[in-house]
Design a protein around this motif. Sequence first.
Motif, PDB file in Angstrom:
ATOM      1  N   ASP A   1       1.834   6.497  -6.937  1.00  0.00           N
ATOM      2  CA  ASP A   1       0.705   7.340  -7.329  1.00  0.00           C
ATOM      3  C   ASP A   1       1.033   8.824  -7.211  1.00  0.00           C
ATOM      4  O   ASP A   1       0.433   9.655  -7.893  1.00  0.00           O
ATOM      5  N   ALA A   2       1.977   9.157  -6.355  1.00  0.00           N
ATOM      6  CA  ALA A   2       2.354  10.564  -6.189  1.00  0.00           C
ATOM      7  C   ALA A   2       2.947  11.147  -7.457  1.00  0.00           C
ATOM      8  O   ALA A   2       2.950  12.372  -7.639  1.00  0.00           O
TER       9      ALA A   2
ATOM     10  N   ASP B   1       0.831  -1.203   0.000  1.00  0.00           N
ATOM     11  CA  ASP B   1       0.000   0.000   0.000  1.00  0.00           C
ATOM     12  C   ASP B   1       0.865   1.252   0.000  1.00  0.00           C
ATOM     13  O   ASP B   1       0.572   2.234  -0.689  1.00  0.00           O
ATOM     14  N   ARG B   2       1.958   1.209   0.759  1.00  0.00           N
ATOM     15  CA  ARG B   2       2.836   2.378   0.831  1.00  0.00           C
ATOM     16  C   ARG B   2       3.590   2.587  -0.479  1.00  0.00           C
ATOM     17  O   ARG B   2       3.753   3.715  -0.938  1.00  0.00           O
TER      18      ARG B   2
ATOM     19  N   ILE C   1       6.982  14.332  -1.946  1.00  0.00           N
ATOM     20  CA  ILE C   1       6.386  13.005  -1.857  1.00  0.00           C
ATOM     21  C   ILE C   1       5.800  12.769  -0.473  1.00  0.00           C
ATOM     22  O   ILE C   1       4.716  12.189  -0.327  1.00  0.00           O
ATOM     23  N   VAL C   2       6.494  13.224   0.557  1.00  0.00           N
ATOM     24  CA  VAL C   2       5.976  13.098   1.922  1.00  0.00           C
ATOM     25  C   VAL C   2       4.655  13.848   2.056  1.00  0.00           C
ATOM     26  O   VAL C   2       3.693  13.344   2.646  1.00  0.00           O
ATOM     27  N   ARG C   3       4.581  15.047   1.486  1.00  0.00           N
ATOM     28  CA  ARG C   3       3.335  15.831   1.563  1.00  0.00           C
ATOM     29  C   ARG C   3       2.205  15.145   0.803  1.00  0.00           C
ATOM     30  O   ARG C   3       1.060  15.123   1.263  1.00  0.00           O
TER      31      ARG C   3
ATOM     32  N   GLU D   1      12.022  10.719 -10.292  1.00  0.00           N
ATOM     33  CA  GLU D   1      11.070  10.637 -11.390  1.00  0.00           C
ATOM     34  C   GLU D   1      10.859   9.168 -11.757  1.00  0.00           C
ATOM     35  O   GLU D   1      11.617   8.297 -11.329  1.00  0.00           O
ATOM     36  N   LEU D   2       9.834   8.900 -12.557  1.00  0.00           N
ATOM     37  CA  LEU D   2       9.544   7.529 -12.945  1.00  0.00           C
ATOM     38  C   LEU D   2      10.710   6.945 -13.728  1.00  0.00           C
ATOM     39  O   LEU D   2      11.321   7.612 -14.554  1.00  0.00           O
TER      40      LEU D   2
END
Length: 288
Positions: free
Chosen positions: A22-23, A15-16, A35-37, A67-68
């Motif tokens: 998803d971010a 899930d994490r 990313i944390v936000r 980045e991806l």
Amino acid sequence: MTVQADAATPSAVLDRVSLVLDAFEGPGRLTLAQIVRRTGLPRSSAHRILERLVQLRWLRRDGRDYELGLRLMELGSLAVHQDRLHRAAVPFLHELHRTTGFVVHLAVLDGTDVVYLDKIGGRLAGAVPTRVGGRQPAHCTAVGKAMLAYAGAEGGDVFGAGPVRQRTRYSIASAAQLRAELAKVRTRGIAFEREESLSGFGCVAAPVGDIGQAVAAVSICGPVDRMAFDHRLAAPVRMTALGIWRNVEDGQVRVRPTLQQSRPLTVMPKARPAAALQARAADALQYV
């Protein structure tokens, strides 16, 4: 090195990881702080996951920016090309673009958004800010309306009582307006969009699927002043949708038109999409 948060079960770890990936929806790079936000994860957990994803090539790090990565691109490309629907659609999409000259999209519905599986458009494609894997609010697009119309009772109530996202001043602004529009789509078997997602552009779309269903949708998109929102463009789009669906099951599935069930359509040859489209063009006019 194992991606694992303290006292976390394997499902919680996944899930994490999903939250982190998803971010990255949307263009641009992200820092750890961003990313944390976006995820709400503890900084230490987010950092561990990010570093492991970099090692696996799912992400790429340049200094402090993430980045991806290439592995995700590879997997995404494989997913598209291994998809039976996409494989069945490719020759018909190219023929539709060749015939009309407009940008062609193949899309599926994901919640209240459409996700584009393919885009073919030549020089005009650069003027339409869509991309394979990209998303748009379904109610703002012709492909979205073509699928929402056959999503059952929930299709017109996807927004409930909440606010409706508008992309332009022409976008549908309420659930009641959307329900009325979807009723029109069911009546004519074709969805139209006039500057609802992008100013100056319009689209014509048809659902792909069996009678009363829509597993996907195909559309053409171009400058609104060059689009004919009648049978001249509706017919080839509708025929493309029918051809794709017949080809999904290797020509074994007979698909009747959405609006009429007078007689089954003959099977369209897989190897000759252009000839098949032309042969059925006159037949399609009675359904649009």
